[in-house]
Design an enzyme around this catalytic site. Sequence first.
Site, PDB file in Angstrom:
ATOM      1  N   HIS A   1      11.602  42.522 -19.710  1.00 39.58           N
ATOM      2  CA  HIS A   1      12.302  41.919 -19.302  1.00 39.58           C
ATOM      3  C   HIS A   1      13.056  40.514 -19.210  1.00 39.58           C
ATOM      4  O   HIS A   1      13.038  40.136 -19.924  1.00 39.58           O
ATOM      5  CB  HIS A   1      10.686  40.427 -18.602  1.00 39.58           C
ATOM      6  CG  HIS A   1      10.408  41.503 -17.003  1.00 39.58           C
ATOM      7  ND1 HIS A   1       9.187  41.273 -16.344  1.00 39.58           N
ATOM      8  CD2 HIS A   1      10.211  43.206 -16.779  1.00 39.58           C
ATOM      9  CE1 HIS A   1       8.522  42.047 -15.817  1.00 39.58           C
ATOM     10  NE2 HIS A   1       8.988  42.566 -16.215  1.00 39.58           N
TER      11      HIS A   1
ATOM     12  N   ASP B   1       6.206  44.167 -13.123  1.00 40.96           N
ATOM     13  CA  ASP B   1       5.906  43.734 -13.889  1.00 40.96           C
ATOM     14  C   ASP B   1       3.837  44.604 -14.150  1.00 40.96           C
ATOM     15  O   ASP B   1       4.198  45.696 -13.412  1.00 40.96           O
ATOM     16  CB  ASP B   1       4.827  42.635 -14.650  1.00 40.96           C
ATOM     17  CG  ASP B   1       4.915  41.694 -12.564  1.00 40.96           C
ATOM     18  OD1 ASP B   1       3.912  42.610 -11.799  1.00 40.96           O
ATOM     19  OD2 ASP B   1       4.485  40.908 -13.104  1.00 40.96           O
TER      20      ASP B   1
ATOM     21  N   TYR C   1      13.487  37.841 -11.543  1.00 36.06           N
ATOM     22  CA  TYR C   1      11.753  37.805 -11.377  1.00 36.06           C
ATOM     23  C   TYR C   1      10.867  36.760 -11.829  1.00 36.06           C
ATOM     24  O   TYR C   1      12.189  36.625 -13.631  1.00 36.06           O
ATOM     25  CB  TYR C   1      11.193  39.724 -11.697  1.00 36.06           C
ATOM     26  CG  TYR C   1       9.796  39.514 -11.550  1.00 36.06           C
ATOM     27  CD1 TYR C   1       9.422  39.707 -10.045  1.00 36.06           C
ATOM     28  CD2 TYR C   1       9.089  39.755 -12.678  1.00 36.06           C
ATOM     29  CE1 TYR C   1       8.147  39.659 -10.003  1.00 36.06           C
ATOM     30  CE2 TYR C   1       7.802  39.766 -12.440  1.00 36.06           C
ATOM     31  CZ  TYR C   1       6.848  40.064 -10.993  1.00 36.06           C
ATOM     32  OH  TYR C   1       6.510  40.099 -11.009  1.00 36.06           O
TER      33      TYR C   1
ATOM     34  N   ASP D   1       6.560  44.748  -7.615  1.00 38.37           N
ATOM     35  CA  ASP D   1       7.319  43.804  -8.208  1.00 38.37           C
ATOM     36  C   ASP D   1       7.744  45.051  -9.849  1.00 38.37           C
ATOM     37  O   ASP D   1       6.530  45.983 -10.249  1.00 38.37           O
ATOM     38  CB  ASP D   1       6.662  42.668  -9.256  1.00 38.37           C
ATOM     39  CG  ASP D   1       7.135  41.723  -7.742  1.00 38.37           C
ATOM     40  OD1 ASP D   1       7.616  41.960  -6.913  1.00 38.37           O
ATOM     41  OD2 ASP D   1       5.724  40.571  -7.396  1.00 38.37           O
TER      42      ASP D   1
ATOM     43  N   ARG E   1       8.246  36.317 -13.586  1.00 39.50           N
ATOM     44  CA  ARG E   1       6.814  36.289 -14.345  1.00 39.50           C
ATOM     45  C   ARG E   1       7.762  37.080 -15.451  1.00 39.50           C
ATOM     46  O   ARG E   1       7.967  38.588 -15.417  1.00 39.50           O
ATOM     47  CB  ARG E   1       6.303  36.951 -13.576  1.00 39.50           C
ATOM     48  CG  ARG E   1       5.327  36.290 -12.576  1.00 39.50           C
ATOM     49  CD  ARG E   1       3.675  36.922 -12.298  1.00 39.50           C
ATOM     50  NE  ARG E   1       3.569  36.122 -11.094  1.00 39.50           N
ATOM     51  CZ  ARG E   1       3.804  35.848  -9.679  1.00 39.50           C
ATOM     52  NH1 ARG E   1       4.185  36.695  -9.429  1.00 39.50           N
ATOM     53  NH2 ARG E   1       3.085  35.344  -8.948  1.00 39.50           N
TER      54      ARG E   1
ATOM     55  N   GLU F   1       5.887  43.804  -1.142  1.00 34.33           N
ATOM     56  CA  GLU F   1       4.534  43.239  -1.510  1.00 34.33           C
ATOM     57  C   GLU F   1       4.352  41.923  -0.681  1.00 34.33           C
ATOM     58  O   GLU F   1       3.744  41.964   0.197  1.00 34.33           O
ATOM     59  CB  GLU F   1       4.468  42.185  -2.831  1.00 34.33           C
ATOM     60  CG  GLU F   1       3.939  43.017  -4.123  1.00 34.33           C
ATOM     61  CD  GLU F   1       5.002  43.003  -4.680  1.00 34.33           C
ATOM     62  OE1 GLU F   1       5.245  43.482  -5.912  1.00 34.33           O
ATOM     63  OE2 GLU F   1       6.093  43.086  -4.326  1.00 34.33           O
TER      64      GLU F   1
ATOM     65  N   GLU G   1       1.202  44.012 -12.921  1.00 29.76           N
ATOM     66  CA  GLU G   1       0.161  44.082 -11.548  1.00 29.76           C
ATOM     67  C   GLU G   1       1.039  44.671 -10.491  1.00 29.76           C
ATOM     68  O   GLU G   1       0.836  45.221  -9.584  1.00 29.76           O
ATOM     69  CB  GLU G   1       0.895  42.214 -11.527  1.00 29.76           C
ATOM     70  CG  GLU G   1      -0.589  42.009 -10.066  1.00 29.76           C
ATOM     71  CD  GLU G   1      -1.885  41.445 -11.218  1.00 29.76           C
ATOM     72  OE1 GLU G   1      -2.524  42.068 -10.689  1.00 29.76           O
ATOM     73  OE2 GLU G   1      -1.747  41.956 -12.463  1.00 29.76           O
TER      74      GLU G   1
END
Length: 863
Positions: free
Chosen positions: A343, A82, A296, A80, A298, A7, A84
Amino acid sequence: MPVVVVESPAKAKTINKYLGNDFTVLASYGHVRDLPPKDGSVDPENDFDMKWEVASTSKKHVKAIADALKDDNALILATDPDREGEAISWHLQEALTNRKSIKKDTPVSRVVFNQITKKAVTEAMENPRQVDMPLVEAYLARRALDYLVGFNLSPVLWRKLPGAKSAGRVQSVTLRLIVEREMEIEAFRAREYWSVKALLATPRGQEFEARLVTLAGKKLDKFDLGNATQAEMAVQAITSRDLTVSSVEAKPATRNPSAPFMTSTLQQEASRKFGMGARATMSTAQRLYEAGHITYMRTDGIDMAPEAVQMARDAIKDRYGAEYVPGEPRVYKNKAKNAQEAHECIRPTDMTKDAASLKSLEPDQRKLYDLIWKRTLACQMASARLERTTVEISSKDAQVGLRANGQVILFDGFLKVYEEGRDDVVVDDDDKRLPQITQGDAMDKRAVTPEQHFTQPPPRYTEATLVKRMEELGIGRPSTYASIVTTIQDREYVRKEGNRLIPEDKGRLVTAFLENYFRKYVGYDFTAGLEDQLDQISAADADYKVVLSRFWRDFSAAIAETSDLRITEVLEKINEVLEPHLFPPTEDGSDPRLCPHCGAGKLSMRTARSGGAFIGCSNYPECRYTRPFGPPDPEAEASAIPPDGKLLGEDQGDEIRVFKGRFGPYVQRGPVTEENKKPPRQSVPKDWPAEELELDRALMLLSLPRQIGPHPEDGIMVWSNIGRYGPYIKHAESTSDRGGTNANLESLDEVFTVGMNRAVQLLAEKVASRGGRGKAAKPIRELGDHPEAGGAVNIMDGKYGPYVKWEKINATIPDTISPEELTMAQAVDLIDERAAKSGKKVTKKKAAPKKKAAPKKKPTAKK
């Protein structure tokens, strides 16, 4: 070299360090595609077809990736771990396929890692997979739901509730939480109660405090001492009796550490300890993650990888000793309603590195990393061991009993490193240390003190407690907490005072409207249920289009039901809902909605196109009474300007009043009559509060415009006045003259005091500054005419340094060339280079045509 896409450039830089020169690592700079912000981007009539566009700012990043794929036909998506991140990878794959940069033979793989370390990145590269479509579909469903709510509900708000900005699926529910908490606070009525404390001393003279717990042989409840009289009677009961220690009981106790951080608890603790907002916390954590310092950020998970647990235990032993390491590793189980996809918790990637050892961190990063590091180590440390002591003291007749509590820390355990903060700190007497006390000791009474207390309303939400409540209700997810809390503040539905969130008028109105006409869709259970369905989609247990279809069927029907609503009907309904807030009962029992000005109209809430709500009289325009939105303020009402003006006094037989006008407050001399339809008026400056205006200042305003005198040079009058843009002086035949010269004054007071000398100076300065406009800048050096095209070539001094000017071409002079030494040949080269870049052409002047030689006259023959 395979092309690896992440990203951000910071993440790309860190990963490139681990992968080396065998890979090309590029950044997508977040999402590359989104739904265009216009109606029709999600089409419910066409199986919820979604129209995506590559953002203008993302086109160059997509092109860079496409260009890199020309050199190596292999793509690795490493965004990432997740929903998103999965969505970004899917968007990239779709966008590159659409532009034919991904061909049939292009290998495309997806890799994920929870931390950016060499080991984690290397292992991820060895275990590629394809894009996880159930995760993508959960993202698509969330994005479509948010779009359908926003683009269908917001227009309803605009039409039915002027001034409302927009509504969101989760934001509106979060706003409801804040509004309801404020309504609880407003409805709260404080209740008085008293407590009694005694300062006692042991036979050895050591003092300590004890509180009254038994009176007249009965255990005291919180409200048993309800007033000062009862409290004083309790004081007398203590002072009139001898007190003895009836029992001393010491019990061992333990305190266990808190679980490691997940997104919500990190945001809460950063708010408590540093006052950091949710957005600032996540932005700082993002930078730590991308630099490879933490895992990470989130996540809903609180479990820790076994190797990380061992690293933590080793670090604890090395730093603090073996006694601080528990016999068995601590295991934490997730209690969240919907845990995000597998996670790990938020922790350092290297437990041996504390904040002091990371020299490159910025101050906010250092604070947050230190918090994460301490919490992670503490969660694997031994429990703190305490001894809690309770001392009971009583009179011989057992009519009076007091109690003292205290504790001693026998072994600090995890408290050596970290202790969790509290949202609303309560003074706890149990934490006090007691002196040595023995059963049977007689107590010396040094002082007996009654204390008055009042029950407190529930506290307003902070960002930390709001996120905690959202998590408890199952509203939102780790990736959305920060944006939700930020959005309701950006829309001015909520303001932040200190660390507390307070609803604005707009927020109350929107919430009241949605609760009455879309109650289901701001319901906590309904919103949490949708989150459950999104989790089912991500687990491949539900079809996302079925979920969308079921939602849209009911939601579109609810939208349709509001089409016939009139604004007046909506406002009256909101009046009923907000009546306890807007029109609280009066002390004399009169109708709180009766207009205090005309005594006949009924007060109700109204909205203005400007977006502000206010309370007005139903007899408008005959009665122009208004007051600000909210409950009446007696002090403000007393000083408010009534619709027919506030009388300031009389001057020369005329009433002087101040009025509230359409364009602001103004003062007026005398009433409006048939003979005098436009009596003298003057606007009240913003710096002078109209409610506090007195007669002398009103007369000063009505004396304007003020004649300073005729200008000494031409005899034309010079005036001072207050205009739309503040105080000024004018040099003209009259103040209504559109010509002449105006000059600003520095302060309001100068309007009434400025003299002719100062006025002439200001006017001269204004004329001089105006005269300089439009004049051509003078060159710092003239080189002469262009040798090929003609026209002057000059060197000018510009904002960004010296440059060559010829015709309409300006060419920057390089730092390596001094403007004083620049030759015409060099200047021509700079002009040609600049012209080529801008697509202009230097046309060489045509040589002047040669004059034809006059024909030679033939000699005439002599006759």
